[in-house]
Design an enzyme around this catalytic site. Structure first.
Site, mmCIF file in Angstrom:
data_model
loop_
_atom_site.group_PDB
_atom_site.id
_atom_site.type_symbol
_atom_site.label_atom_id
_atom_site.label_comp_id
_atom_site.label_asym_id
_atom_site.label_seq_id
_atom_site.Cartn_x
_atom_site.Cartn_y
_atom_site.Cartn_z
ATOM 1 N N ASP A 30 0.846 -1.197 0.000
ATOM 2 C CA ASP A 30 0.000 0.000 0.000
ATOM 3 C C ASP A 30 0.881 1.247 0.000
ATOM 4 O O ASP A 30 1.872 1.324 0.730
ATOM 5 C CB ASP A 30 -0.928 0.001 1.221
ATOM 6 N N ASN A 87 -12.967 -2.954 2.400
ATOM 7 C CA ASN A 87 -13.909 -1.841 2.476
ATOM 8 C C ASN A 87 -14.877 -1.946 1.300
ATOM 9 O O ASN A 87 -14.452 -2.022 0.147
ATOM 10 C CB ASN A 87 -13.158 -0.506 2.435
ATOM 11 N N GLN A 94 -13.999 2.947 1.334
ATOM 12 C CA GLN A 94 -13.469 2.479 0.040
ATOM 13 C C GLN A 94 -13.157 3.685 -0.837
ATOM 14 O O GLN A 94 -14.005 4.559 -1.053
ATOM 15 C CB GLN A 94 -14.465 1.553 -0.673
ATOM 16 N N SER A 95 -11.935 3.749 -1.298
ATOM 17 C CA SER A 95 -11.505 4.873 -2.134
ATOM 18 C C SER A 95 -11.075 4.436 -3.527
ATOM 19 O O SER A 95 -11.023 5.260 -4.433
ATOM 20 C CB SER A 95 -10.360 5.635 -1.451
ATOM 21 N N VAL A 96 -10.764 3.151 -3.680
ATOM 22 C CA VAL A 96 -10.445 2.599 -5.001
ATOM 23 C C VAL A 96 -11.506 1.542 -5.296
ATOM 24 O O VAL A 96 -11.631 0.557 -4.551
ATOM 25 C CB VAL A 96 -9.026 1.998 -5.037
ATOM 26 N N HIS A 100 -10.404 -5.199 -3.327
ATOM 27 C CA HIS A 100 -9.065 -5.531 -2.826
ATOM 28 C C HIS A 100 -9.144 -5.898 -1.357
ATOM 29 O O HIS A 100 -9.985 -5.390 -0.615
ATOM 30 C CB HIS A 100 -8.086 -4.366 -3.027
ATOM 31 N N HIS A 102 -7.091 -5.797 2.147
ATOM 32 C CA HIS A 102 -5.965 -5.225 2.877
ATOM 33 C C HIS A 102 -5.415 -6.324 3.791
ATOM 34 O O HIS A 102 -6.186 -6.934 4.539
ATOM 35 C CB HIS A 102 -6.412 -4.063 3.761
#
Ligand code: AMP
Length: 114
Positions: A30, A87, A94-96, A100, A102
């Site tokens: 990350d 997320n 969640q930003s992308v 995915h 983590h």
């Protein structure tokens, strides 16, 4: 998805710090780690988040967990413990918008998360 940064990383059109990959997914560090070890496990297939996943994705989802496990083991976290987080939605961070996992470890973590 042409405007998805994780698709671009999967396609190696954007740089990353890779730690593992297989036919199903890639794992890379990350950019803004929230723990001493913070690795993202990203499916090659573009899926927005779990809301977007279908029954036919069941095996691919399982492969994500197995790669996350292998990465955690390779990072020396298997015994100490690690957290897997997903997320789903902007409301929880969640930003992308490419699914995915983590993989977080290397420090104590409280539960439930803040
Ligand atoms: P989320 O907020 O759950 O969508 O997680 C997205 C994660 O992607 C965040 O932890 C970001 O720090 C990370 N991130 C965004 N862009 C990159 C990038 N180019 N390389 C590595 N990590 C990234």
């Amino acid at each position: 998805m042409s405007d998805c940064i994780f698709c671009k990383i999967v396609d190696k059109k954007l740089p990353s710090t890779p730690v593992a990959e297989n036919q199903h997914a890639i794992a890379f560090r990350d950019l803004h780690p929230g723990a001493p070890t913070h690795i993202l496990v990203v499916p090659r297939k573009h899926v927005v988040n779990l809301n977007d996943a279908r029954e036919e994705d069941a095996a691919e989802l399982g492969h994500l967990l197995l790669l996350a496990r292998d990465v955690a083991k390779a990072e020396g976290l298997a015994e100490k413990g690690y957290r897997i987080a997903i997320n789903n939605g902007a409301g929880v961070g969640q930003s992308v918008f490419h699914l995915h996992l983590h993989v977080l470890g290397g420090r104590a973590m409280s539960w439930p998360p803040g």
